[in-house]
Write an enzyme that holds these catalytic residues in place. Structure first.
Site, PDB file in Angstrom:
ATOM      1  N   SER A 164       0.644  -1.209   0.393  1.00 43.29           N
ATOM      2  CA  SER A 164       0.289  -0.071  -0.135  1.00 43.29           C
ATOM      3  C   SER A 164       1.354   1.827  -0.054  1.00 43.29           C
ATOM      4  O   SER A 164       1.359   1.840   0.864  1.00 43.29           O
ATOM      5  CB  SER A 164      -0.654   0.232   1.592  1.00 43.29           C
ATOM      6  OG  SER A 164      -1.699   1.421   1.457  1.00 43.29           O
ATOM      7  N   ASP A 312      -6.841   0.429  -8.893  1.00 44.93           N
ATOM      8  CA  ASP A 312      -7.531   1.568  -9.398  1.00 44.93           C
ATOM      9  C   ASP A 312      -8.378   1.423  -9.977  1.00 44.93           C
ATOM     10  O   ASP A 312      -9.145   1.964 -10.479  1.00 44.93           O
ATOM     11  CB  ASP A 312      -7.294   3.189  -8.572  1.00 44.93           C
ATOM     12  CG  ASP A 312      -6.663   3.209  -7.492  1.00 44.93           C
ATOM     13  OD1 ASP A 312      -7.150   2.721  -6.448  1.00 44.93           O
ATOM     14  OD2 ASP A 312      -6.073   4.338  -7.207  1.00 44.93           O
ATOM     15  N   ARG A 343     -15.663  -3.187  -3.311  1.00 43.63           N
ATOM     16  CA  ARG A 343     -15.552  -2.821  -5.040  1.00 43.63           C
ATOM     17  C   ARG A 343     -15.447  -4.688  -5.095  1.00 43.63           C
ATOM     18  O   ARG A 343     -15.665  -4.886  -6.737  1.00 43.63           O
ATOM     19  CB  ARG A 343     -14.132  -2.447  -5.649  1.00 43.63           C
ATOM     20  CG  ARG A 343     -14.873  -0.769  -5.220  1.00 43.63           C
ATOM     21  CD  ARG A 343     -12.817  -0.516  -6.164  1.00 43.63           C
ATOM     22  NE  ARG A 343     -13.174   1.175  -5.604  1.00 43.63           N
ATOM     23  CZ  ARG A 343     -12.084   2.215  -5.553  1.00 43.63           C
ATOM     24  NH1 ARG A 343     -10.904   1.922  -6.535  1.00 43.63           N
ATOM     25  NH2 ARG A 343     -12.594   3.775  -5.359  1.00 43.63           N
ATOM     26  N   ARG A 385     -15.432   5.588  -8.217  1.00 43.60           N
ATOM     27  CA  ARG A 385     -14.395   4.401  -9.611  1.00 43.60           C
ATOM     28  C   ARG A 385     -16.161   3.331 -10.348  1.00 43.60           C
ATOM     29  O   ARG A 385     -15.716   2.696 -11.105  1.00 43.60           O
ATOM     30  CB  ARG A 385     -13.354   3.686  -9.496  1.00 43.60           C
ATOM     31  CG  ARG A 385     -12.120   4.740  -8.848  1.00 43.60           C
ATOM     32  CD  ARG A 385     -10.941   4.011  -8.872  1.00 43.60           C
ATOM     33  NE  ARG A 385      -9.595   5.244  -8.430  1.00 43.60           N
ATOM     34  CZ  ARG A 385      -9.592   6.225  -9.143  1.00 43.60           C
ATOM     35  NH1 ARG A 385     -10.040   6.400 -10.421  1.00 43.60           N
ATOM     36  NH2 ARG A 385      -8.575   6.922  -8.874  1.00 43.60           N
TER      37      ARG A 385
END
Ligand code: S3P
Length: 425
Positions: A164, A312, A343, A385
């Site tokens: 990260s 992303d 997501r 997104r």
């Protein structure tokens, strides 16, 4: 927001500035001595949250369109905020700012919106605590609001369990205030914008394999920062131009840092026609123009060390997978569950709504692509997104797509729908 196919995408576009680099330009500008001038700054809501946090700590920041001027006060020039700092929806703001706040001789608190209040902060609490800062999750759930009291930090070598850039950058920024060198080792190299910009502002930062080290107490000096176009924003136009037959789009001045360009490599593996033109390696961040032509795509496997370089872009890559012939597998991407929304769950639910055959996995999904898909009502969960990914899908679906809370695109791309409309005319 309602979107339906109008025409192939044709023409040129300069996408807005890179979100990660825009955040960092404000942070380092504030901690540097003297003036930092930023051009092509992203004025999305996330980066505006970073600006407002630094204004609350006494930093003079002026914004004129996409030009920003920061009057830095040096490493020790921030003043105690009179109120709780508000990071809005921005994980980058919370995590990077926490590293900076940990080095200040005053107490502070930081929080944000409903989404950010659910995102994991133990990953920064842990290393900052090892550095002797006191960072407390006020609801004792490992999330914001955080109360931070620091000042005297000690040097550490932190081995991060996750790849990260937000964790790495948090520790490096805190390292500016430590009494000895600070290094971070990650399982796989994540985006390196902090390292590049820290060096550009005068810090001594060394990268070796998956480890980055910083020496404490540098003299940071204000600089001119030219922010490249955000490859994560370009991703939606790349995908749309690939999917809609007859499209040809030139995306100008897109950042192609190798720690961010995984989508281009995956698109190539899927059979995409993308040409890099006018490559420019003269600045801290490489960029190029991308010429994208519609292509017939085949499924692929997306996993392993490439994941942090396209983390992303996975929602829009899932959309490409849904239209590609054959199977697309996304794996090693459990981090998707702790983004602005889960997501994995949100993409699967919405892909199914448009008729896609997709199976969930713990660390990704398996998409059986190639069948005709149709418009539907999409629940974006206010995740920018997700909304932009389904706006792209709409152009290749039968019927119209309705995207609930579609205005969440303001987080990273306020004029997204206008730019899409302009290319589809
Ligand atoms: C970012 C790092 C990534 C990315 C986010 C921006 C950054 O998050 O998903 O949009 O600017 O450092 P993680 O560090 O959680 O992977």
């Amino acid at each position: 927001m309602i979107i339906r196919y109008a025409a192939p995408l044709r023409g040129e576009l300069a996408v807005p500035g890179d979100k990660s680099i825009s955040h960092r330009s404000i942070m380092l500008g504030a901690l540097a001595e003297g003036r930092t001038e930023v051009s092509h700054f992203l004025t999305g809501a996330d980066c505006l949250s970073t600006i407002s946090c630094f204004r609350q700590m006494g930093i003079d920041i002026s914004v004129d369109g996409t030009r920003v001027e920061v009057l830095g006060k040096g490493l020790h020039g921030l003043s105690e905020p009179s109120d709780v700092l508000d990071a809005g929806n921005s994980g980058t703001t919370v995590r990077l700012m926490s590293g900076i706040l940990a080095g200040q001789p005053f107490a502070s608190a930081i929080t944000g919106d409903d989404s950010i209040q659910k995102r994991p902060m133990k990953r920064i609490i842990e290393p900052l605590t090892q550095m002797q800062a006191s960072v407390v999750s006020l609801r004792d759930n490992g999330c914001v609001p955080l109360s931070i009291r620091g000042g005297r930090l000690c040097g550490i070598h932190y081995v991060s369990p996750v790849a990260s850039a937000q964790v790495k950058s948090c520790v490096l920024l805190a390292g500016l205030y430590a009494d000895g060198p600070v290094s971070v080792t990650e399982p796989v190299v994540s985006r390196n914008h902090s390292e590049l910009m820290l060096r550009y502002f005068g810090a001594d930062v060394v990268s070796e394999g998956t480890t980055v080290s910083v020496r404490p107490q540098p003299l940071l000096t204000g600089q001119k920062v030219q922010v490249p176009g955000d490859i994560s924003s370009a991703a939606y136009f790349i995908a749309a131009a690939l999917l809609v037959p007859g499209s040809e789009v030139l995306l100008r001045n897109v950042g192609i840092n190798p720690t961010r360009d995984g989508m281009l490599r995956i698109c190539a593996a899927m059979g995409a026609d993308i040409t890099l033109l006018n490559r420019d390696d003269s600045g801290a961040e490489p960029c190029a123009d991308l010429l994208v032509r519609s292509s017939s795509l085949k499924g692929t496997v997306i996993g392993g060390d490439i994941i942090p370089t396209l983390i992303d872009e996975l929602p829009v890559l899932a959309v490409l997978g849904a239209f590609a012939e054959g199977t697309t597998v996304i794996r090693d991407a459990a981090e998707l569950k702790v983004k602005e929304s889960d997501r994995i769950a949100v993409m699967i639910e919405n892909l199914r709504r448009i008729g896609c055959d997709v199976e969930p996995a713990d660390d990704g999904m398996i998409i059986h692509g190639g069948r005709p898909l149709h418009g539907a009502v999409i629940d974006s969960k206010k995740d920018h997104r997700v909304a932009m990914s389904f706006a792209v899908a709409a152009l290749a679906c039968d019927g119209e797509m309705e995207i609930a809370d579609g205005d969440c695109v303001r987080i990273s791309y306020p004029q997204f729908y206008e730019d899409l409309r302009q290319l589809c005319r």
